[in-house]
Design a protein around this motif. Structure first.
Motif, mmCIF file in Angstrom:
data_model
loop_
_atom_site.group_PDB
_atom_site.id
_atom_site.type_symbol
_atom_site.label_atom_id
_atom_site.label_comp_id
_atom_site.label_asym_id
_atom_site.label_seq_id
_atom_site.Cartn_x
_atom_site.Cartn_y
_atom_site.Cartn_z
ATOM 1 N N THR A 225 47.312 45.444 41.230
ATOM 2 C CA THR A 225 48.300 44.713 42.035
ATOM 3 C C THR A 225 49.635 44.458 41.342
ATOM 4 O O THR A 225 50.648 44.266 42.018
ATOM 5 C CB THR A 225 47.742 43.329 42.432
ATOM 6 O OG1 THR A 225 47.585 42.555 41.225
ATOM 7 C CG2 THR A 225 46.411 43.436 43.151
ATOM 8 N N GLY A 226 49.635 44.371 40.014
ATOM 9 C CA GLY A 226 50.858 44.000 39.299
ATOM 10 C C GLY A 226 51.185 42.517 39.447
ATOM 11 O O GLY A 226 52.292 42.094 39.109
ATOM 12 N N ASP A 227 50.220 41.737 39.941
ATOM 13 C CA ASP A 227 50.477 40.311 40.192
ATOM 14 C C ASP A 227 50.035 39.486 38.977
ATOM 15 O O ASP A 227 48.861 39.179 38.802
ATOM 16 C CB ASP A 227 49.714 39.881 41.454
ATOM 17 C CG ASP A 227 50.105 38.484 41.913
ATOM 18 O OD1 ASP A 227 50.500 37.660 41.065
ATOM 19 O OD2 ASP A 227 50.017 38.218 43.128
ATOM 20 N N LEU A 228 51.032 39.134 38.172
ATOM 21 C CA LEU A 228 50.760 38.449 36.897
ATOM 22 C C LEU A 228 50.212 37.034 37.115
ATOM 23 O O LEU A 228 49.313 36.591 36.390
ATOM 24 C CB LEU A 228 52.070 38.387 36.096
ATOM 25 C CG LEU A 228 51.992 38.103 34.605
ATOM 26 C CD1 LEU A 228 51.251 39.196 33.864
ATOM 27 C CD2 LEU A 228 53.398 37.953 34.024
ATOM 28 N N TYR A 229 50.759 36.348 38.105
ATOM 29 C CA TYR A 229 50.353 34.948 38.335
ATOM 30 C C TYR A 229 48.872 34.863 38.721
ATOM 31 O O TYR A 229 48.094 34.147 38.087
ATOM 32 C CB TYR A 229 51.235 34.324 39.420
ATOM 33 C CG TYR A 229 50.821 32.927 39.801
ATOM 34 C CD1 TYR A 229 51.004 31.866 38.913
ATOM 35 C CD2 TYR A 229 50.240 32.653 41.042
ATOM 36 C CE1 TYR A 229 50.614 30.590 39.249
ATOM 37 C CE2 TYR A 229 49.859 31.371 41.383
ATOM 38 C CZ TYR A 229 50.045 30.340 40.492
ATOM 39 O OH TYR A 229 49.653 29.063 40.828
ATOM 40 N N VAL A 230 48.490 35.637 39.718
ATOM 41 C CA VAL A 230 47.093 35.560 40.174
ATOM 42 C C VAL A 230 46.153 36.092 39.075
ATOM 43 O O VAL A 230 45.095 35.519 38.829
ATOM 44 C CB VAL A 230 46.906 36.325 41.502
ATOM 45 C CG1 VAL A 230 45.433 36.354 41.904
ATOM 46 C CG2 VAL A 230 47.717 35.675 42.614
ATOM 47 N N ARG B 186 45.441 33.450 36.655
ATOM 48 C CA ARG B 186 44.497 32.441 37.171
ATOM 49 C C ARG B 186 43.068 32.966 37.087
ATOM 50 O O ARG B 186 42.142 32.224 36.774
ATOM 51 C CB ARG B 186 44.805 32.071 38.634
ATOM 52 C CG ARG B 186 46.189 31.506 38.926
ATOM 53 C CD ARG B 186 46.519 30.284 38.132
ATOM 54 N NE ARG B 186 47.255 30.633 36.911
ATOM 55 C CZ ARG B 186 48.169 29.895 36.312
ATOM 56 N NH1 ARG B 186 48.461 28.703 36.786
ATOM 57 N NH2 ARG B 186 48.765 30.278 35.204
ATOM 58 N N ASN C 204 54.650 46.326 32.860
ATOM 59 C CA ASN C 204 55.080 45.562 34.030
ATOM 60 C C ASN C 204 56.142 46.400 34.721
ATOM 61 O O ASN C 204 57.245 46.541 34.212
ATOM 62 C CB ASN C 204 55.646 44.200 33.593
ATOM 63 C CG ASN C 204 56.270 43.429 34.741
ATOM 64 O OD1 ASN C 204 56.046 43.743 35.899
ATOM 65 N ND2 ASN C 204 57.061 42.429 34.422
#
Lengths: 180, 76
Positions: free
Chosen positions: B46-51, B54, B74
């Protein structure tokens, strides 16, 4: 207030940018860069904490405390972003976008979801969203940093583990070369 | 400001995913404890660092250092 005077940075951007050898370019582009409290809570390393603390002390960075109206709008943006068949956003980047809309700040991010949300959500129309690609290019245009643009972008990738999309980078380099 | 259509964004996302998949150090990823391994794989997809941070139960900066050690760029 002119948009170029104030910006707001999300965590993904700030953490990457803090590793770059020319990171203080940020403070020559904007009068101050707001940092949401949520972002401050996500930084841990000595290198980044020291840079953020000294920049807060000099006023180059400023703390952005999220108010209920910003949070409420940000939550709306999160929900709306999930209606599109592409990656959505989460609250931290939504807060930056909400501030961009409500306070006329330039939003600086390395989050693809934030770029897409600004593209699709009508309420965000006109909000300026910049990545490191646009920030570095602006620094080169204004001659705030010097050097061969290819080398400058390559150093950023090397220092941060970032990867500019090749097509976007080539378009930007072409533009910069055409301006010189 | 950047303005593209949904199909273009989907294509860019797929290109970015391929870069992350091909450059990731899969030996490093597979050697991690389950929660970290799952978070790194989520990030590759996904490239989604925040999730991802978590999922890993880490701060974003701690996870960002981990994704560098895992050789995952990134892409943005």
């Amino acid at each position: 207030m002119s948009a170029e005077e104030f910006a707001i940075a999300d965590t993904c951007f700030l953490i990457d940018w803090a590793s770059w050898r020319q990171r203080d370019l940020l403070f020559r582009l904007f009068k101050t860069v707001f940092v949401p409290e949520l972002v401050i809570r996500e930084i841990k390393s000595e290198r980044t904490v020291e840079w953020v603390a000294s920049s807060l002390s000099s006023g180059s960075l400023s703390l952005f405390t999220e108010t209920p109206d910003i949070i409420s709008f940000a939550r709306d943006l999160v929900e709306r972003s999930k209606l599109f068949p592409v990656r959505g956003i989460d609250l931290p980047e939504a807060i930056c976008l909400a501030a961009g809309r409500m306070r006329n700040y330039v939003v600086i991010t390395e989050n693809r979801g934030a770029l897409m949300a600004a593209d699709f959500i009508e309420e965000l129309s006109g909000v300026k969203v910049w990545r490191s690609l646009e920030l570095i290019a602006e620094g080169l245009r204004r001659k705030l940093i010097k050097g061969d643009p290819r080398k400058v972008f390559a150093e950023y990738e090397m220092d941060t583990g970032h990867r500019f999309p090749r097509k976007d980078l080539e378009v930007m380099l072409h533009e910069l070369e055409g301006e010189n | 400001m950047i303005s593209r259509g949904i199909e273009k964004w989907k294509k860019l996302e797929e290109e970015a995913r391929e870069i992350r998949r091909s450059e990731a150090d899969w030996n490093f990823i597979e050697s991690q404890p389950p929660k970290i391994r799952a978070a790194l794989k989520f990030y590759v997809e996904t490239g989604d660092l925040y999730v991802a941070s978590r999922i890993a139960d880490m701060s974003i900066e701690e996870f960002n250092d981990l994704r560098k050690r895992a050789g995952i760029p990134n892409v943005c």
